[in-house]
Design an enzyme around this catalytic site. Structure first.
Site, PDB file in Angstrom:
ATOM      1  N   LYS A 114       0.901  -1.213  -0.161  1.00  0.00           N
ATOM      2  CA  LYS A 114       0.020  -0.073  -0.072  1.00  0.00           C
ATOM      3  C   LYS A 114       1.015   1.087  -0.101  1.00  0.00           C
ATOM      4  CE  LYS A 114      -4.488   0.686   0.393  1.00  0.00           C
ATOM      5  NZ  LYS A 114      -5.326  -0.173  -0.004  1.00  0.00           N
TER       6      LYS A 114
HETATM    7  N1  GLU Z   1      -7.163   0.097  -3.323  1.00  0.00           N
HETATM    8  C1  GLU Z   1      -8.175  -0.841  -3.498  1.00  0.00           C
HETATM    9  C2  GLU Z   1      -8.210  -1.929  -2.345  1.00  0.00           C
HETATM   10  O1  GLU Z   1      -8.135  -1.506  -1.177  1.00  0.00           O
HETATM   11  C3  GLU Z   1      -7.743  -1.779  -4.888  1.00  0.00           C
HETATM   12  C4  GLU Z   1      -6.080  -2.246  -4.782  1.00  0.00           C
HETATM   13  C5  GLU Z   1      -5.549  -3.009  -6.127  1.00  0.00           C
HETATM   14  O2  GLU Z   1      -6.593  -2.978  -7.019  1.00  0.00           O
HETATM   15  O3  GLU Z   1      -4.595  -3.203  -6.351  1.00  0.00           O
HETATM   16  O4  GLU Z   1      -8.558  -2.920  -2.534  1.00  0.00           O
END
Ligand code: GLU
Length: 425
Positions: A114
């Site tokens: 993240k």
């Molecule tokens: N930000 C989204 C989540 O928390 C998508 C992450 C992604 O598609 O890599 O799942």
């Protein structure tokens, strides 16, 4: 300075502690060894960079950029980038770990990561945001990569930012590398179905849970907190499946209509009104937006931010089913109250995994240089979500634990087994 509000944790519960409490419970149920526990507990990599950006007023402002790779045991790290005024390292660490568990629950070949930049994109110009995205990408050039770490949108970022990221990364490599990031605009190799994917997965898991609880969708009421990408798509798709959406909310407030809100009308209103529901007349505005969570409904979908269901309000929740569109909307301390009340909570790492599932499809298509139809994307992601729900439900019966701990058990078991096969030093 208007660009950054003072940072961290305030009165929120610490999301990292919330994540660890559930992780500990699941590890104990699984009988995870101390060695593997320690490997999975600690993030594999944490990178913090300073990003000096020339703002439109000519002054240089230094932003802090974070990327945490929690795990790359199952494959390259995967996870979004959050632009928000209160981003802090513990939050990004928790969100990165949640991505590891999420990818494992839906059985896609990724680890978890993240990113975050503490900034307020609502107060920044398009040019300022673009410079920030490009600077962040350059600073993370060695971290990102289609086989290393693949970012995506999260709160405060979307396809526009992903396009800049792809462009900056591609320039630095002297070739177009579209598989380095997902959630891109369609013309740049984005996937059909990606925009609605998270909301669609919320809908699939809600319907699967309603079947278990014997709630008829055509007689069910639902409140959705958050009317961004996840909340508005979840509301629209649940309405299409027969549920009556009696409340929705966004930063402007919460709106309630016992007879049901016309979600397409609400979306059209939001889109013509600078992205907010302020002044929406299809429902009555609640005096306290947090009251939405305590309404007498069958299904509650928190699809906004972390820590909205806490020990302060958990006792007052009347829904029979909670389906978590957001990451971490329920604090660990509230879990016990929710369980005690017999409410089923389909946890974030299962319920909102439709987004990363279609991100995976986008990455696969980019690598093949091929485009799938929306029908194929939806069919495959629906199947993955339904299989994951069934798998977690079986684990909850087998281990006699709530769905949340069952989801952690499924995920940790998979990552631990993979780690054991791969081995270490
Ligand atoms: N930000 C989204 C989540 O928390 C998508 C992450 C992604 O598609 O890599 O799942």
């Amino acid at each position: 300075m208007a660009y950054i509000e003072p940072a961290p944790i305030k009165d929120k519960e610490n999301p990292l502690e919330s994540m660890m409490e559930r992780f500990n419970l699941a590890a104990e149920k699984l009988g995870l060894s101390d060695e593997v526990y320690n490997v999975l507990k600690n993030p594999a990599k944490q990178v913090i960079v300073s990003l000096p950006i020339t703002m439109d007023n000519g002054k240089i402002h230094v932003f802090e950029g974070i990327r945490v790779i929690h795990s790359n045991i199952l494959g390259p790290a995967k996870g979004g980038i959050r632009f928000a005024p209160d981003v802090h390292l513990d939050e990004v660490k928790a969100l990165a770990a949640w991505m590891t568990w999420k990818c494992a629950v839906v059985d896609i070949p990724y680890g978890g990561g993240k990113g975050g930049v503490r900034c307020n994109p609502r107060e920044m110009s398009k040019g300022e945001i673009e410079r920030l995205v490009r600077a962040y990408t350059l600073a993370m050039l060695d971290v990102f990569g289609p086989d290393k770490d693949i970012p995506a949108p999260d709160m405060g970022t979307g396809p526009r930012e992903m396009a800049w990221l792809m462009d900056e990364y591609s320039k630095a490599h002297g070739m177009t590398v579209n598989a380095v990031v997902t959630g891109k605009p369609l013309v740049l190799g984005g996937s059909l179905g990606r925009t609605e994917a998270t909301g669609r997965g919320v809908m699939v898991s809600a319907l699967a849970a309603m079947q278990k609880l014997k709630i008829n969708p055509f007689q069910a009421t639902c409140a959705v907190q958050g009317f961004g990408n996840v909340g508005s798509w979840a509301a629209q798709l649940l309405e299409e499946r027969g549920l009556k959406i009696v409340a929705i909310s966004d930063i402007s407030g919460a709106y309630h209509n016992e007879n049901g809100i016309n979600i397409l009308e609400a979306i059209a209103y939001r889109d013509s009104n600078n992205g907010t529901l302020e002044g929406f007349t299809g429902a009555e505005k609640l005096s306290d937006p947090m009251d939405l969570l305590e309404l007498e409904v069958d299904v509650l979908v928190p699809a906004a931010v972390e820590d909205v269901i806490t020990i302060k309000n958990a006792e007052k929740i009347k829904a029979k089913l909670i389906v978590e569109g957001a990451n971490g909307p329920t604090s660990a301390k509230a879990d016990a109250i929710i369980n005690e009340k017999g409410i089923m909570a389909v946890p974030d790492i299962l319920a909102n995994a439709g987004g990363v599932t279609v991100s995976y499809f986008e990455w696969v298509q980019n690598r093949l240089g091929y485009k799938w139809t929306a029908e194929r994307v939806n069919r495959r992601s629906d199947r993955i979500m339904k299989d994951a729900f069934d798998h977690v439900y079986e684990a909850s019966v087998k281990y006699n634990v709530p769905m949340r701990i069952a989801a952690y058990i499924v995920a940790i078991d998979k990552v631990a087994k993979t780690y054991t096969f791969r081995g270490g030093f």
